[in-house]
Structure formats: structure tokens, C-alpha cells
Design an enzyme around this catalytic site. Structure first.
Site, PDB file in Angstrom:
ATOM      1  N   HIS A 144      -5.807 -10.049   9.619  1.00  0.00           N
ATOM      2  CA  HIS A 144      -5.442 -10.428   8.252  1.00  0.00           C
ATOM      3  C   HIS A 144      -6.655 -10.844   7.406  1.00  0.00           C
ATOM      4  CE1 HIS A 144      -2.870 -11.879   5.025  1.00  0.00           C
ATOM      5  NE2 HIS A 144      -1.801 -11.584   5.708  1.00  0.00           N
TER       6      HIS A 144
ATOM      7  N   TYR B 284      -9.156 -11.141   4.534  1.00  0.00           N
ATOM      8  CA  TYR B 284      -9.182 -10.839   3.103  1.00  0.00           C
ATOM      9  C   TYR B 284     -10.625 -10.480   2.759  1.00  0.00           C
ATOM     10  CZ  TYR B 284      -4.832 -13.632   2.434  1.00  0.00           C
ATOM     11  OH  TYR B 284      -3.569 -14.159   2.478  1.00  0.00           O
TER      12      TYR B 284
ATOM     13  N   ASN C  41       3.622  -8.909   9.847  1.00  0.00           N
ATOM     14  CA  ASN C  41       4.593  -8.661   8.791  1.00  0.00           C
ATOM     15  C   ASN C  41       5.982  -9.220   9.152  1.00  0.00           C
ATOM     16  OD1 ASN C  41       5.881  -7.398   6.421  1.00  0.00           O
ATOM     17  ND2 ASN C  41       3.929  -6.321   6.311  1.00  0.00           N
ATOM     18  N   ARG C  42       6.984  -8.792   8.412  1.00  0.00           N
ATOM     19  CA  ARG C  42       8.295  -9.464   8.475  1.00  0.00           C
ATOM     20  C   ARG C  42       9.285  -8.769   9.396  1.00  0.00           C
ATOM     21  NH1 ARG C  42       6.107  -9.846   3.709  1.00  0.00           N
ATOM     22  NH2 ARG C  42       5.978 -11.913   2.758  1.00  0.00           N
TER      23      ARG C  42
ATOM     24  N   HIS D 185       4.649 -12.746  10.404  1.00  0.00           N
ATOM     25  CA  HIS D 185       3.356 -12.885  11.086  1.00  0.00           C
ATOM     26  C   HIS D 185       3.426 -13.710  12.369  1.00  0.00           C
ATOM     27  CE1 HIS D 185       1.608 -10.698   7.888  1.00  0.00           C
ATOM     28  NE2 HIS D 185       1.289 -11.682   7.076  1.00  0.00           N
TER      29      HIS D 185
ATOM     30  N   GLU E 108      -3.869  -4.370   6.409  1.00  0.00           N
ATOM     31  CA  GLU E 108      -3.324  -4.814   7.691  1.00  0.00           C
ATOM     32  C   GLU E 108      -2.671  -3.621   8.378  1.00  0.00           C
ATOM     33  OE1 GLU E 108      -0.699  -8.261   6.655  1.00  0.00           O
ATOM     34  OE2 GLU E 108      -1.739  -8.044   4.764  1.00  0.00           O
TER      35      GLU E 108
HETATM   36  C1  GLA Z   1       1.085 -10.576   4.256  1.00  0.00           C
HETATM   37  C2  GLA Z   1       2.424 -10.574   3.659  1.00  0.00           C
HETATM   38  C3  GLA Z   1       2.315 -11.238   2.357  1.00  0.00           C
HETATM   39  C4  GLA Z   1       1.792 -12.628   2.532  1.00  0.00           C
HETATM   40  C5  GLA Z   1       0.484 -12.609   3.136  1.00  0.00           C
HETATM   41  C6  GLA Z   1      -0.022 -14.004   3.390  1.00  0.00           C
HETATM   42  O1  GLA Z   1       0.248  -9.711   3.627  1.00  0.00           O
HETATM   43  O2  GLA Z   1       2.987  -9.295   3.530  1.00  0.00           O
HETATM   44  O3  GLA Z   1       3.570 -11.244   1.748  1.00  0.00           O
HETATM   45  O4  GLA Z   1       2.634 -13.351   3.343  1.00  0.00           O
HETATM   46  O5  GLA Z   1       0.570 -11.890   4.336  1.00  0.00           O
HETATM   47  O6  GLA Z   1       0.149 -14.845   2.322  1.00  0.00           O
END
Ligand code: GLA
Length: 338
Positions: free
Chosen positions: A164, A166, A64-65, A90, A302
């Protein structure tokens, strides 16, 4: 580069690469025992280096950020790679998803697995400390994919490792996942600003589209016009998980696909989980077998420390000191709903 095949006694199987720890295939049964590959990805590893929105990958050093890619520890400022607007996302430009891991097969009672190891050098992507990381994946005969993360450092640093993948429980090429239903074990989430950095508060889910304490379709409230939903373009938020005690391995989420009956329960020792509804997928990446992964055709759970916690004193700490061991466990448990 090498791929590893994991199988369990019930026919579940996964294919994992030592590049990014990427889970390229994962086959799970539906309510009639029919198997489908339920993870989004590519046919060849080459595409993961360039076109991938983190499909199947390990994320580090920090999932995350981190706001503006900066934080300070004991008065020293650190500047990380900026790769998402003005923020760090990430792990940066070459995160744990884009490196080769030293990988070996492991086996034990009731599981097969792999152990991945790597030392992330002091200064990599701007982070302090040599970070010695070991991650194991186990596929168990209880239909669980268990991930154990461990890390040590030689300088104070910050860490939050995640995965991560999906998922689309109808099968990776089945289109939208908005008809899946979700339970998320959280009374609160962390609202974000326009650049998706938490504003620092915990908000009650009650009365918002974030209330998944009772089973709800993912899609019902996703375009409701709620301010937070607009910011995320859908669900892209950290849920502050309900815990009986800090660090307990407990349910984060339970996702049900009513059509196939496949279910996925996520348990974690972490305090948070990002529920991401694949809002940035846009069909341009050519997926496995030519599948076009359109917007919201897969979801991620996540597990994590909270986003931006290096800059948020009230969030659970992501600091790791020399002499300590970072430990985190996440279980993805597959089942069926009759
Ligand atoms: C995470 C982020 C999203 C995006 C995805 C990848 O989930 O929070 O904003 O960046 O990864 O696209």
C-alpha cells in the site's frame, strides 16, 4: 522493531521496517540525477501504529474490501472483523500492516533485499486456516523494487496480498499528484456500490474517466461528476488488467511525473490493480519532516485479486487450498522520462 537499509548500484535506497513490512523511505533519481524520497510516511515508527492510512505497508490477508466481512467456503460461513463501515478492509483490525515480521537480509547477483516470514494463526481476524506467509523485497540494480509473495494454508481459505505504498514522484512533500500522468493497462474496471464493494460486473473503460490506455493526467477527469468517481471520491477502483495469459508478469500501470521526469512502472502477475488517488488523505497526519499530506498528494497501485472476490463467482478466484502455494509477484520499476 528493526529497520533495514537497502541500496543498489545506482544510488537508489530504501528503508524498510520489520513492522508491517513498511517502506518508510525510498529515494529515486529525477532526470538530472537528483534524488528525492518519493514515498509518503512518518519520521518515527510509533505513528504507523495509530495514525497511518496504510502508508508503505504490506496488506493481508486480503487487500481491499470483502462485503459485510462475510464469505463462505464449502458451506461454512466465516465472519471477519468489520473495520470499514459494514465491510472488511485490508485484513481487518490488526492486519499484516500492524504486525512484526521475522525478517532477515538477503543478497544475490544484482540485488539486496529482505525476507519476511510470519504464520497468521487459524481464526486471525476471522480467516480460516493457519496461513504461512513469506514475502521478499528486492532492490535490484535495474532500479526495480520486486515483491514476491508466497503463502500456504492448512484449511481452505482466501488470500490476496498487496503493498500500500503511496508514491509522489515529485517527492513525498510536493503536494498534489494530480499532474502526474498515467497509463493503465486495462480495458475494463470493476464498478462499485456506495460502500465501494464491486457490483460484480466488468465495465469498459472506453468513454469514461477510467480510460488510461493512452497517457492522461490523473487530474483531468477526476472531478468530472461520473457516478463512479463520486462514489470513490476520485480514483479508488480495481482495474481488470489486460493479460496475454493468466498469471503473466505484465504491465499494470506506468506513471510519469512530467516535472521531475521520474517514472514508475508497475508490473504484476495479479489479475487486478487498485488505482487509488489518495482521496482520503486530509492533511491531518503529520508526515516526514512535518509534511502535511493533503487530499490526493499521493497515489497507490495496489496489485490484487479483485475486491470481494470471495463473494463474486465471476471474479478470478482468491481461494487457496491445503497443498497449494499462493504466489504473486509485483515489480515497481523506477525510471526517467526525458
Ligand atoms: C484502499 C482503499 C481505499 C482506502 C485506502 C486507505 O486504497 O480502497 O478506499 O481505504 O486504501 O485509506
Amino acid at each position: 522493531m528493526q529497520e533495514f537499509k537497502l541500496n543498489n548500484a545506482n544510488g537508489l535506497r530504501m528503508i524498510v521496517s520489520d513492522y508491517g513490512g513498511i517502506v518508510r523511505e525510498l529515494h529515486a533519481p529525477d532526470r538530472n540525477g537528483e534524488f528525492a524520497d518519493v514515498v509518503l510516511g512518518f519520521d518515527t515508527m510509533k505513528e504507523y501504529g495509530s495514525d497511518s492510512p496504510y502508508f508503505g505497508a504490506l496488506i493481508g490477508r486480503y487487500g481491499n474490501r470483502i462485503g459485510k466481512g462475510t464469505f463462505s467456503i464449502d458451506g461454512t460461513d466465516y465472519n471477519l472483523a468489520i473495520n470499514n463501515g459494514e465491510n472488511h478492509l485490508h485484513g481487518g483490525l490488526v492486519g499484516f500492516d500492524k504486525v512484526l515480521w521475522d525478517t532477515q537480509s538477503i543478497e544475490g547477483a544484482g540485488f539486496t533485499g529482505i525476507r519476511m516470514h510470519r504464520v497468521s494463526a487459524d481464526g486471525e481476524e476471522g480467516y480460516p486456516g493457519n496461513l504461512d506467509v513469506t514475502i521478499t523485497y528486492k532492490l535490484t540494480d535495474d532500479n526495480e523494487w520486486i515483491i514476491d509473495y508466497e503463502a500456504t494454508t492448512d484449511k481452505p481459505t482466501v488470500v490476496s496480498l498487496t503493498q500500500h505504498t503511496y508514491f509522489n514522484l515529485s517527492g513525498h512533500a510536493s503536494g498534489s499528484c494530480l499532474d502526474h500522468e498515467a497509463i493503465i493497462n486495462a480495458d475494463h474496471f470493476t464498478p462499485v456500490d456506495e460502500s465501494l464493494i464491486p457490483i460484480g460486473t466488468l465495465e469498459l473503460v472506453e468513454g469514461t474517466p477510467f480510460d488510461f490506455r493512452e497517457r492522461q493526467p490523473i487530474g483531468t477527469r477526476i472531478d468530472s461528476g461520473h457516478d463512479q468517481m463520486k462514489r470513490g471520491g476520485g480514483y479508488d477502483h480495481n482495474f481488470a488488467l489486460n493479460k496475454s495469459q493468466s498469471g503473466a508478469l505484465e504491465r499494470a500501470a506506468f506513471i510519469i511525473d512530467p516535472s521531475s521526469g521520474r517514472t514508475l512502472e508497475t508490473l504484476t502477475t495479479e489479475p487486478g490493480a487498485q488505482f487509488y488517488s489518495g482521496n482520503f488523505l486530509d492533511g491531518t497526519a503529520k508526515g516526514k519532516g512535518g509534511a502535511a499530506y493533503n487530499r490526493r498528494s499521493g497515489f497507490c497501485v495496489e496489485t490484487q485479486r479483485f475486491p470481494d472476490s470471495p463473494n463474486q463467482a465471476s471474479f478470478p478466484s482468491s481461494r487457496l487450498n491445503p497443498g497449494e502455494t499462493y504466489r504473486s509477484t509485483t515489480v515497481y520499476r523506477f525510471g526517467v522520462d526525458s
